[in-house]
Write an enzyme that holds these catalytic residues in place. Structure first.
Site, PDB file in Angstrom:
ATOM      1  N   SER A 125       0.822  -1.206   0.000  1.00  0.00           N
ATOM      2  CA  SER A 125       0.000   0.000   0.000  1.00  0.00           C
ATOM      3  C   SER A 125       0.855   1.254   0.000  1.00  0.00           C
ATOM      4  CB  SER A 125      -0.915   0.021   1.223  1.00  0.00           C
ATOM      5  OG  SER A 125      -1.582   1.263   1.333  1.00  0.00           O
ATOM      6  N   GLU A 127       0.056   3.787   1.465  1.00  0.00           N
ATOM      7  CA  GLU A 127      -0.052   4.370   2.803  1.00  0.00           C
ATOM      8  C   GLU A 127       1.255   4.209   3.587  1.00  0.00           C
ATOM      9  OE1 GLU A 127      -2.614   5.970   4.488  1.00  0.00           O
ATOM     10  OE2 GLU A 127      -3.737   6.081   2.606  1.00  0.00           O
ATOM     11  N   TYR A 149      -2.993   0.676   9.889  1.00  0.00           N
ATOM     12  CA  TYR A 149      -3.054  -0.036   8.615  1.00  0.00           C
ATOM     13  C   TYR A 149      -1.713   0.053   7.892  1.00  0.00           C
ATOM     14  CZ  TYR A 149      -4.274  -0.869   3.702  1.00  0.00           C
ATOM     15  OH  TYR A 149      -4.289  -1.325   2.398  1.00  0.00           O
TER      16      TYR A 149
END
Length: 323
Positions: A125, A127, A149
């Site tokens: 990801s 992120e 996450y």
């Protein structure tokens, strides 16, 4: 006939990937915690529910993972499972960390244990990068995760890299930037925006409450991004790739595009609600997908406004079909 095992097949990416692999002649098997009870709504929406073999598997249970691998004997495993919402990860950090980090480790260890020549794709990801300012992030950009996450995805990324280097596994991660589609659940802000814009255009008097609309994201089209996953697995050498459009827009831009598609002014209907702000967030997310272009021959065809238009059109079609 190649066999693929998709962990997390009921999600957006899992469903589109299953469709792609079926079209390429694969035998596709997917997993869910309880395959007998899961609706697999996304597979049904794509018209492929009956073409996919389904197995019950818990990624956090090593024995369960090992049993399914031994039964299916896949050529390729796509690990797309685990808690997938950044916002929810602040409320459920333990579940998020366990489902992603332990789940990924179990898949890696089960592949190593079987000794088969199984290729593994792991869903990374963007992120993980955290705030990169005005710089575009690529495969060499350091990770500075800003959510439970992102922390979990960063740990899983390094698990994959370690097993690749230490045990010689064909294991790679796709560091995917935001990618949307009509299959997104309502808890994702993009679907929330599209659905609200459509309802308001149909006469609803509701207001749309959003958090920080100044954040910038690199939004792409999910069906194109699963093609990048497939291409990574067809290479002779396993490597990690950043998958993105290379362009970023504010959430306000996304909102404006959605309301413009239905002929409305978003400023009349959208209210900023500070209670919806995340404890920590990323100001700007933008990818640099040069490696994917050069090695995989992959390039994002759809940009943010294309994504919004296709999501609105899908919402309109969905409602028409229900009438």
């Amino acid at each position: 006939m190649k066999k693929a095992l998709i962990c997390g097949i009921s999600g957006q990416d899992g469903a589109y990937l299953a469709q792609l692999l079926l079209d390429k002649g694969y035998r596709v098997c997917g997993t869910s915690r309880d395959a007998q009870m899961s609706s697999f709504e996304n597979l049904a929406r794509l018209g492929i529910r009956e073409r996919v073999e389904l197995q019950s598997m818990s990624l956090t249970d090593f024995r369960s993972v090992l049993q399914v691998l031994a039964k299916v004997e896949p050529d390729e495993v796509y690990n797309l499972a685990g808690q997938s919402s950044v916002g929810l990860s602040f409320e459920q950090p333990v579940e998020t960390l366990e489902s992603i980090t332990i789940g990924t480790l179990n898949v890696l260890e089960a592949i190593r244990f079987t000794g088969g020549k199984i290729k593994l794709y792991n869903a990374g990801s963007s992120e993980c990068f955290g705030d990169t300012g005005d710089r575009s992030a690529d495969e060499s950009t350091p990770f500075r995760p800003r959510s439970p996450y992102a922390v979990a995805k960063a740990a899983a990324f390094w698990e994959v890299a370690n097993y690749r280097e230490a045990y010689g596994l064909f294991a790679c991660s796709g560091i995917l930037f935001n990618h949307e589609s009509p299959l997104r659940p309502q808890r994702f802000v993009t679907q929330k925006i599209v659905s609200a814009a459509y309802r308001i255009a149909q006469g609803s008097e509701e207001k749309l409450y959003l958090g920080n609309t100044s954040i910038k994201r690199d939004w792409g089209w999910a069906p194109e991004y699963v093609e990048a996953m497939y291409l990574m697995m067809q290479q002779e050498k396993p490597e990690d790739y950043a998958i993105a459009t290379g362009e970023s827009n504010t959430l306000e831009d996304f909102v404006a595009a959605a309301f413009n598609c239905v002929g409305l002014n978003w400023q009349d209907r959208v209210i900023t609600d500070t209670s919806l702000y995340r404890p920590t967030d990323i100001a700007v997310g933008r990818g640099h997908p040069a490696k994917a272009r050069e090695i995989l021959g992959w390039r994002a065809k759809s940009k943010m406004e294309d994504v919004v238009r296709m999501m609105i059109e899908a919402k309109q079609a969905e409602v028409q079909n229900a009438i």
